[in-house]
Scaffold this motif. Structure first.
Motif, mmCIF file in Angstrom:
data_model
loop_
_atom_site.group_PDB
_atom_site.id
_atom_site.type_symbol
_atom_site.label_atom_id
_atom_site.label_comp_id
_atom_site.label_asym_id
_atom_site.label_seq_id
_atom_site.Cartn_x
_atom_site.Cartn_y
_atom_site.Cartn_z
ATOM 1 N N ASP A 114 -38.221 -63.563 -58.365
ATOM 2 C CA ASP A 114 -37.948 -64.009 -57.000
ATOM 3 C C ASP A 114 -36.643 -63.415 -56.480
ATOM 4 O O ASP A 114 -36.567 -62.921 -55.361
ATOM 5 N N THR A 115 -35.602 -63.438 -57.304
ATOM 6 C CA THR A 115 -34.302 -62.895 -56.912
ATOM 7 C C THR A 115 -34.394 -61.383 -56.704
ATOM 8 O O THR A 115 -33.829 -60.846 -55.751
ATOM 9 N N LEU A 116 -35.109 -60.695 -57.582
ATOM 10 C CA LEU A 116 -35.268 -59.242 -57.440
ATOM 11 C C LEU A 116 -35.968 -58.900 -56.125
ATOM 12 O O LEU A 116 -35.568 -57.976 -55.414
ATOM 13 N N ILE A 117 -37.003 -59.665 -55.785
ATOM 14 C CA ILE A 117 -37.731 -59.413 -54.535
ATOM 15 C C ILE A 117 -36.820 -59.670 -53.338
ATOM 16 O O ILE A 117 -36.779 -58.873 -52.391
ATOM 17 N N LYS A 118 -36.061 -60.784 -53.372
ATOM 18 C CA LYS A 118 -35.141 -61.091 -52.272
ATOM 19 C C LYS A 118 -34.098 -59.986 -52.112
ATOM 20 O O LYS A 118 -33.799 -59.559 -50.999
ATOM 21 N N ASN A 119 -33.541 -59.510 -53.229
ATOM 22 C CA ASN A 119 -32.550 -58.424 -53.169
ATOM 23 C C ASN A 119 -33.157 -57.167 -52.569
ATOM 24 O O ASN A 119 -32.527 -56.483 -51.770
ATOM 25 N N PHE A 120 -34.379 -56.855 -52.959
ATOM 26 C CA PHE A 120 -35.052 -55.665 -52.439
ATOM 27 C C PHE A 120 -35.252 -55.778 -50.929
ATOM 28 O O PHE A 120 -34.988 -54.836 -50.181
ATOM 29 N N THR A 169 -28.047 -56.120 -65.888
ATOM 30 C CA THR A 169 -28.005 -57.323 -65.063
ATOM 31 C C THR A 169 -29.360 -57.557 -64.399
ATOM 32 O O THR A 169 -29.819 -58.698 -64.275
ATOM 33 N N GLN A 170 -30.014 -56.479 -63.986
ATOM 34 C CA GLN A 170 -31.323 -56.604 -63.337
ATOM 35 C C GLN A 170 -32.345 -57.267 -64.256
ATOM 36 O O GLN A 170 -33.218 -57.999 -63.798
#
Length: 161
Positions: A106-112, A99-100
């Motif tokens: 952008d979404t990965l950075i926000k999740n982090f 899924t990652q």
């Protein structure tokens, strides 16, 4: 598939052995899948072979996983249940990793950032004080083992129960 069906037929009378064996085989299959396709050891591959999965490749890998599950979840009742395979932690972790690959940067950075913020909030709420450590890892000359030295640099606001 024929090989697998013959193996199931051979173990048909060994119910206590067959399902645990199938579970372990499925876990090993997922582990190999992860090591070879999804998270290969970058150090073990030549530099020109190192590639990350893109979104479409991730979807193909998930389809391949679903195809592999067919060999473990035949409707004959002699195999594992579909839900059993999906509930295994190895399968859930693999799906999470896949899924990652489909998320935007952008979404990965926000999740982090959200996860880091939550960890900091938890750390502040449950704080017992602060300790600064210095950790030194080194390999003595001519040795294969690693040594680790941990020094307490400072300690403050410690709460003793």
């Amino acid at each position: 598939k024929q090989w697998y069906q013959r193996r199931v037929a051979i173990t048909a009378g060994y119910e206590p052995v067959r399902k645990p064996l199938l579970r372990q085989t499925w876990k090993k299959t997922l582990k190999l899948f992860e090591e070879i396709i999804i998270l290969p050891d970058i150090n073990a591959l030549p530099h020109d072979e190192v590639q990350e999965l893109n979104s479409k490749q991730s979807q193909v890998v998930e389809t391949m996983l679903d195809g592999l599950k067919v060999y473990f979840t035949e409707n004959s009742g002699k195999c594992l249940k579909h839900k059993t395979l999906e509930k295994m932690s190895e399968m859930q972790e693999l799906r999470k990793v896949l899924t990652q690959y489909r998320l935007t940067t952008d979404t990965l950075i926000k999740n982090f950032v959200v996860q880091a913020d939550n960890q900091n909030r938890f750390a502040e709420e449950d704080s017992q004080g602060e300790i600064q450590l210095q950790v030194d890892l080194f390999t003595p000359p001519g040795q294969e083992h690693h040594d680790c030295t941990v020094k307490v640099v400072s300690a403050s606001r410690l709460h003793w129960n």
